[in-house]
Motif scaffolding. Structure first.
Motif, PDB file in Angstrom:
ATOM      1  N   ALA A  57       0.881  -1.166   0.000  1.00  0.00           N
ATOM      2  CA  ALA A  57       0.000   0.000   0.000  1.00  0.00           C
ATOM      3  C   ALA A  57       0.917   1.213   0.000  1.00  0.00           C
ATOM      4  O   ALA A  57       1.172   1.838   1.028  1.00  0.00           O
ATOM      5  CB  ALA A  57      -0.923  -0.021   1.215  1.00  0.00           C
ATOM      6  N   VAL A  58       1.436   1.515  -1.180  1.00  0.00           N
ATOM      7  CA  VAL A  58       2.539   2.455  -1.317  1.00  0.00           C
ATOM      8  C   VAL A  58       2.014   3.876  -1.464  1.00  0.00           C
ATOM      9  O   VAL A  58       1.169   4.147  -2.325  1.00  0.00           O
ATOM     10  CB  VAL A  58       3.396   2.067  -2.537  1.00  0.00           C
ATOM     11  N   PHE A  91      -0.933  10.342  -3.507  1.00  0.00           N
ATOM     12  CA  PHE A  91      -1.446   9.276  -4.364  1.00  0.00           C
ATOM     13  C   PHE A  91      -0.912   7.958  -3.844  1.00  0.00           C
ATOM     14  O   PHE A  91       0.269   7.844  -3.506  1.00  0.00           O
ATOM     15  CB  PHE A  91      -1.019   9.496  -5.814  1.00  0.00           C
ATOM     16  N   GLY A  92      -1.783   6.957  -3.772  1.00  0.00           N
ATOM     17  CA  GLY A  92      -1.372   5.648  -3.292  1.00  0.00           C
ATOM     18  C   GLY A  92      -1.692   4.564  -4.298  1.00  0.00           C
ATOM     19  O   GLY A  92      -2.539   4.747  -5.192  1.00  0.00           O
ATOM     20  N   PHE A  93      -1.024   3.443  -4.156  1.00  0.00           N
ATOM     21  CA  PHE A  93      -1.277   2.318  -5.057  1.00  0.00           C
ATOM     22  C   PHE A  93      -1.203   1.018  -4.276  1.00  0.00           C
ATOM     23  O   PHE A  93      -0.289   0.816  -3.461  1.00  0.00           O
ATOM     24  CB  PHE A  93      -0.271   2.287  -6.209  1.00  0.00           C
ATOM     25  N   ILE A  94      -2.178   0.164  -4.536  1.00  0.00           N
ATOM     26  CA  ILE A  94      -2.289  -1.135  -3.879  1.00  0.00           C
ATOM     27  C   ILE A  94      -1.801  -2.238  -4.817  1.00  0.00           C
ATOM     28  O   ILE A  94      -2.146  -2.271  -5.998  1.00  0.00           O
ATOM     29  CB  ILE A  94      -3.758  -1.427  -3.502  1.00  0.00           C
ATOM     30  N   ASP A  96      -7.050  -3.824   5.401  1.00  0.00           N
ATOM     31  CA  ASP A  96      -7.474  -2.711   6.254  1.00  0.00           C
ATOM     32  C   ASP A  96      -6.273  -1.902   6.739  1.00  0.00           C
ATOM     33  O   ASP A  96      -6.325  -0.666   6.801  1.00  0.00           O
ATOM     34  CB  ASP A  96      -8.275  -3.237   7.443  1.00  0.00           C
ATOM     35  N   ALA A  97      -5.190  -2.590   7.078  1.00  0.00           N
ATOM     36  CA  ALA A  97      -3.986  -1.887   7.519  1.00  0.00           C
ATOM     37  C   ALA A  97      -3.391  -1.059   6.384  1.00  0.00           C
ATOM     38  O   ALA A  97      -2.920   0.072   6.599  1.00  0.00           O
ATOM     39  CB  ALA A  97      -2.950  -2.890   8.034  1.00  0.00           C
ATOM     40  N   GLY A 149      -4.741   6.382   4.003  1.00  0.00           N
ATOM     41  CA  GLY A 149      -5.635   7.449   4.449  1.00  0.00           C
ATOM     42  C   GLY A 149      -6.609   7.899   3.380  1.00  0.00           C
ATOM     43  O   GLY A 149      -7.229   7.077   2.686  1.00  0.00           O
ATOM     44  N   ASP A 150      -6.722   9.216   3.204  1.00  0.00           N
ATOM     45  CA  ASP A 150      -7.712   9.785   2.286  1.00  0.00           C
ATOM     46  C   ASP A 150      -7.169  10.024   0.885  1.00  0.00           C
ATOM     47  O   ASP A 150      -7.834  10.664   0.066  1.00  0.00           O
ATOM     48  CB  ASP A 150      -8.233  11.116   2.856  1.00  0.00           C
TER      49      ASP A 150
END
Length: 291
Positions: free
Chosen positions: A59-60, A65-68, A88-89, A95-96
């Motif tokens: 979950a970078v 901006f994040g990427f799973i 969930d972690a 976050g948002d």
């Protein structure tokens, strides 16, 4: 009763998670783990049961901006809700932020329930370049002179700047690792050599099975095909895989003319508004794991 611990993974544990991806048939690259972890070491999260890695996720956070990716539960531990705990972690870590992922068909409905909306589909094209090309085109294998060459260390800053047009945020820390060995980088310049004239680049990455090309970002279809052809010439005889957005139809036609076959599909999905990028210049995504 076995005890479960949720925590950030060490580099060795991230390497194990990448090995699981290979077991799943995702064909990760050689030394991917270190390059992935360079982006956000806190974004690789695992569930350990009595000290044994049971499930993991990347979950970078790129900053805004994040990427799973790498969302895997070991077969020995499936059906116990451990995957959801690392999910969930990971979501808590991001976050948002707007979050992207490349979802396999089997999981797209689940991701939809978690607020992710499909944006476009990506297909993996695979083949072996034999040196024999058929069809009309503008790339190196069609006999047209191009300005593609192997990139060197002095090209890195320009590549990072060019890359920003096609990715939601600047990702210098990732590219610092991604542009290095064992990967190889091809660059295109408008006039062949002048600084500031980068109009495309591609990364060749050794994988469990052959090589992947990604990213392949270019200012035009002509440049993209020239870069692809230069990569294929360097990888003649090897298995090559390219993850191509479905909307790049002419580029896909060229791959088919080179003898490549279209394989499995993923969907690029976002939670939140899709980021503004120059999507027309994305001819091959960087990696299914990190976007």
């Amino acid at each position: 009763m076995a005890s479960a611990e949720i925590r950030v993974l060490t580099l060795g544990e991230v390497e194990k998670l990448v090995d699981w991806a290979a077991d799943e048939g995702w064909n990760p690259g050689s030394e991917d783990a270190a390059a992935f972890r360079a982006v956000d070491p806190q974004g690789f999260i695992g569930c350990l049961v009595d000290g044994r890695l049971a499930a993991g996720i990347s979950a970078v956070s790129y900053g805004g901006f994040g990427f799973i990716g790498l969302y895997i539960c070991h077969p020995d531990f499936r059906g116990r809700g451990l995957g959801r705990q690392v999910w969930d972690a990971g979501m808590e870590h991001l976050g948002d932020a707007v979050i992207g992922l490349d979802g396999v068909v089997e999981q797209q409905e689940n991701y939809g329930r978690m607020g992710f909306i499909p944006h476009y589909r990506t297909f993996r094209w695979s083949g072996r370049w034999s040196g024999r090309w058929s069809g009309a085109g503008t790339g190196a294998n069609s006999g047209v002179e191009t300005n593609v060459s192997r990139a060197g260390p002095n090209d890195a800053a320009e590549i990072v700047a060019f890359d920003r047009r096609f990715f939601p945020v600047a990702r210098g820390s990732f590219l610092q690792a991604w542009l290095g060995a064992p990967r190889e980088v091809m660059i295109s310049r408008k006039d062949g050599h002048h600084v500031g004239d980068v109009d495309g680049y591609a990364v060749l990455r050794p994988c469990v099975d052959g090589y992947k090309i990604g990213p392949l970002f270019a200012s035009s279809e002509t440049v993209a095909i020239a870069l692809l052809d230069a990569c294929l010439d360097r990888l003649a005889g090897a298995a090559v895989h390219v993850d191509v957005p479905e909307y790049q139809q002419a580029f896909s036609v060229h791959l088919a003319a080179c003898g490549f076959k279209r394989g499995f599909m993923t969907a690029r999905m976002y939670r939140g508004a899709p980021p503004a990028v120059e999507a027309d210049g994305v001819f091959a995504i960087t990696t299914l794991e990190l976007g």
